[in-house]
Design a protein around this motif. Structure first.
Motif, PDB file in Angstrom:
ATOM      1  N   ARG A 106       0.817  -1.204   0.000  1.00 55.30           N
ATOM      2  CA  ARG A 106       0.000   0.000   0.000  1.00 55.30           C
ATOM      3  C   ARG A 106       0.863   1.270   0.000  1.00 55.30           C
ATOM      4  O   ARG A 106       0.630   2.203   0.767  1.00 55.30           O
ATOM      5  N   SER A 107       1.865   1.284  -0.875  1.00 55.44           N
ATOM      6  CA  SER A 107       2.744   2.440  -0.951  1.00 55.44           C
ATOM      7  C   SER A 107       2.647   3.093  -2.322  1.00 55.44           C
ATOM      8  O   SER A 107       2.525   2.415  -3.344  1.00 55.44           O
ATOM      9  N   PHE A 108       2.701   4.416  -2.315  1.00 53.90           N
ATOM     10  CA  PHE A 108       2.628   5.212  -3.531  1.00 53.90           C
ATOM     11  C   PHE A 108       3.642   6.333  -3.410  1.00 53.90           C
ATOM     12  O   PHE A 108       3.661   7.060  -2.414  1.00 53.90           O
ATOM     13  N   GLN A 109       4.494   6.462  -4.414  1.00 51.00           N
ATOM     14  CA  GLN A 109       5.522   7.493  -4.397  1.00 51.00           C
ATOM     15  C   GLN A 109       5.561   8.200  -5.742  1.00 51.00           C
ATOM     16  O   GLN A 109       5.568   7.559  -6.791  1.00 51.00           O
ATOM     17  N   ALA A 110       5.586   9.522  -5.710  1.00 50.67           N
ATOM     18  CA  ALA A 110       5.686  10.329  -6.926  1.00 50.67           C
ATOM     19  C   ALA A 110       7.022  11.055  -6.913  1.00 50.67           C
ATOM     20  O   ALA A 110       7.349  11.744  -5.940  1.00 50.67           O
ATOM     21  N   ILE A 111       7.814  10.892  -7.983  1.00 49.57           N
ATOM     22  CA  ILE A 111       9.135  11.504  -8.069  1.00 49.57           C
ATOM     23  C   ILE A 111       9.279  12.216  -9.410  1.00 49.57           C
ATOM     24  O   ILE A 111       8.426  12.092 -10.293  1.00 49.57           O
ATOM     25  N   SER A 112      10.361  12.946  -9.576  1.00 54.54           N
ATOM     26  CA  SER A 112      10.593  13.664 -10.825  1.00 54.54           C
ATOM     27  C   SER A 112      11.212  12.735 -11.862  1.00 54.54           C
ATOM     28  O   SER A 112      11.824  11.710 -11.531  1.00 54.54           O
ATOM     29  N   ALA A 113      11.070  13.099 -13.125  1.00 49.46           N
ATOM     30  CA  ALA A 113      11.677  12.353 -14.232  1.00 49.46           C
ATOM     31  C   ALA A 113      11.736  13.254 -15.449  1.00 49.46           C
ATOM     32  O   ALA A 113      10.831  14.051 -15.686  1.00 49.46           O
ATOM     33  N   GLY A 114      12.812  13.143 -16.216  1.00 46.80           N
ATOM     34  CA  GLY A 114      12.978  13.972 -17.401  1.00 46.80           C
ATOM     35  C   GLY A 114      12.283  13.389 -18.625  1.00 46.80           C
ATOM     36  O   GLY A 114      11.980  12.201 -18.668  1.00 46.80           O
ATOM     37  N   HIS A 115      12.036  14.242 -19.616  1.00 47.21           N
ATOM     38  CA  HIS A 115      11.452  13.785 -20.879  1.00 47.21           C
ATOM     39  C   HIS A 115      12.439  14.027 -22.012  1.00 47.21           C
ATOM     40  O   HIS A 115      13.423  14.754 -21.864  1.00 47.21           O
ATOM     41  N   GLY A 116      12.166  13.412 -23.158  1.00 45.61           N
ATOM     42  CA  GLY A 116      13.036  13.550 -24.305  1.00 45.61           C
ATOM     43  C   GLY A 116      13.098  14.971 -24.826  1.00 45.61           C
ATOM     44  O   GLY A 116      12.068  15.609 -25.031  1.00 45.61           O
ATOM     45  N   GLY A 117      14.311  15.474 -25.046  1.00 49.24           N
ATOM     46  CA  GLY A 117      14.477  16.852 -25.483  1.00 49.24           C
ATOM     47  C   GLY A 117      14.157  17.080 -26.950  1.00 49.24           C
ATOM     48  O   GLY A 117      13.890  18.209 -27.356  1.00 49.24           O
TER      49      GLY A 117
END
Length: 334
Positions: A106-117
Motif C-alpha cells: 500500500r505504498s505510492f511514491q511520486a518523483i521527478s523524471a525527465g522527458h526527451g528533449g
C-alpha cells in the motif's frame, strides 16, 4: 422436432463458454481489474502535484496485471509516468510525474523524471521540447523523443564515465547504471533506440589525466576527468532520467526482478487531443486527458512516427555530416 430445441440449447451453452473464456483471458482480466482501484490508492488520484491522473493509473495497473497474470513478471511494484505534466516548476522545484506503486505494501511514491528533449533540424523540422513541458513525442531513431506506451524493465548495464573532484584532496569515479526497457507495439524498438532509465548525471569539460595505475586507464595511462553535473530538471535523449538518489532506489527494485512501466501519452492519445484542440472543444467533454498547465503552454501536442521522421533525420545527416570527432585534451598541469 425435438432436435432443434436441443441444438439451440447447445448453442447457448457454447456461446456462454466463449464469453467466460474471454472474461478469463489475461487482457480482459487486467482491463476489468484496472477500474477496480482500491480505496487507499484512490486518494492519490487527481490532477494535483504528486497525484496521478486516473487514466494513467488505470493503464499502468492493466499492463502490470496482464504481465503478472501471464507470468512475465513477479515484482510486487510497478511504474507509471505522465509525460504531459510539467518537469521544471521553477525556483529549483521539479514536478513529480513518475510513480512507484506497490499495492502489496500500500505504498505510492511520486518523483521527478525527465522527458526527451527532441531536436531542431534547422530549416527542415523542429521537434524540440522545452525543459518544462513536452510538446513533441515519437519513436524514431535518433529523434531524442519520448515514446509513450507499454514497457517492461530488463537488464541493468553500467558504464564508466570518468573521475570528478569531490573535495580538495579526494576524487570519485562516476559509473552510471542504465536499466534497459523492452517495449511492445509502437515502443517495440526501445532496445534498438537504447531507451531505458538512468540517473540524470554526467561529466562535462572532460580532459585526460595521467593515472597509469588506474584500473580504467587507457593504453597511454590516462583516465577521463571532468565536472559532475546533475540535470534532473533537464531533458534526456528519449530515456527516462531520475535524480541520482531516486535512481538508486528504482534500479535496486528492478535488479533481477523486472516490472512494468506505462508512459502516458501514446500516439492515439496525442492524436485525439490534437484533433479536439483544433476543433475548439474541451478535453473533459471529449473524455480526454492532458495536463492543463502544459496544454496551455504547448498549444497542441504532436506525435512524430518513425516512418515519417526517420527519413527526415537520415536526409539531414546526409546534408549535414558530423564534424570529425576531436581528441580529448590533456588536463592542465599534466
Amino acid at each position: 422436432m425435438r432436435l432443434r430445441p436441443l441444438l439451440h440449447a447447445v448453442g447457448c451453452i457454447f456461446g456462454l463458454l466463449i464469453i467466460v473464456a474471454l472474461l478469463a483471458s489475461p487482457r480482459s482480466f487486467a482491463a476489468q481489474q484496472s477500474t477496480d482501484i482500491p480505496a487507499w490508492l484512490k486518494v492519490h488520484v487527481g490532477d494535483g502535484e504528486g497525484q496521478i491522473a486516473q487514466v494513467v493509473l488505470q493503464r499502468a495497473r492493466a499492463l502490470y496485471q496482464q504481465k503478472m497474470s501471464n507470468g512475465a513478471i513477479k515484482n510486487p511494484c510497478y511504474f507509471a509516468m505522465d509525460a504531459t505534466r510539467p518537469n521544471d516548476l521553477g525556483d529549483g522545484k521539479l514536478g513529480r510525474r513518475f510513480y512507484v506503486i506497490c499495492e502489496r505494501d500500500r505504498s505510492f511514491q511520486a518523483i521527478s523524471a525527465g522527458h526527451g528533449g527532441g531536436r531542431d533540424l534547422k530549416g527542415i523540422a523542429d521537434f524540440a521540447n522545452g525543459r518544462r513541458c513536452a510538446k513533441n513525442f515519437g519513436n524514431a531513431m535518433d529523434s531524442r523523443l519520448t515514446a509513450g506506451g507499454a514497457y517492461v524493465t530488463s537488464e541493468t548495464k553500467t558504464s564508466f564515465k570518468g573521475y570528478y573532484r569531490v573535495s580538495a584532496k579526494q576524487d570519485a569515479v562516476l559509473i552510471r547504471p542504465f536499466v534497459q526497457f523492452d517495449g511492445e507495439g509502437e515502443t517495440a524498438n526501445a532496445r534498438e533506440r537504447e531507451i531505458g532509465g538512468h540517473p540524470a548525471e554526467l561529466l562535462r569539460n572532460v580532459c585526460l589525466r595521467k593515472d597509469p595505475r588506474g584500473p580504467s586507464a587507457n593504453h597511454d595511462g590516462y583516465v577521463p576527468f571532468g565536472t559532475l553535473v546533475e540535470y534532473a530538471g533537464g531533458r534526456s535523449n528519449g530515456c527516462t532520467s531520475w535524480s541520482p538518489s531516486d535512481a538508486g532506489q528504482i534500479i535496486a527494485m528492478v535488479k533481477d526482478d523486472p516490472t512494468t512501466l506505462y508512459i502516458y501519452p501514446d500516439s492515439a492519445d496525442i492524436g485525439a487531443v490534437a484533433r479536439t484542440v483544433a476543433a475548439g472543444r474541451l478535453l473533459s467533454v471529449a473524455g480526454l486527458y492532458w495536463n492543463a498547465s502544459c496544454l496551455r503552454e504547448i498549444g497542441s501536442p504532436k506525435f512524430w512516427p518513425r516512418e515519417t521522421l526517420e527519413p527526415i533525420i537520415a536526409q539531414y545527416k546526409k546534408d549535414h555530416p558530423a564534424p570529425p570527432q576531436g581528441t580529448t585534451p590533456i588536463c592542465k598541469g599534466q
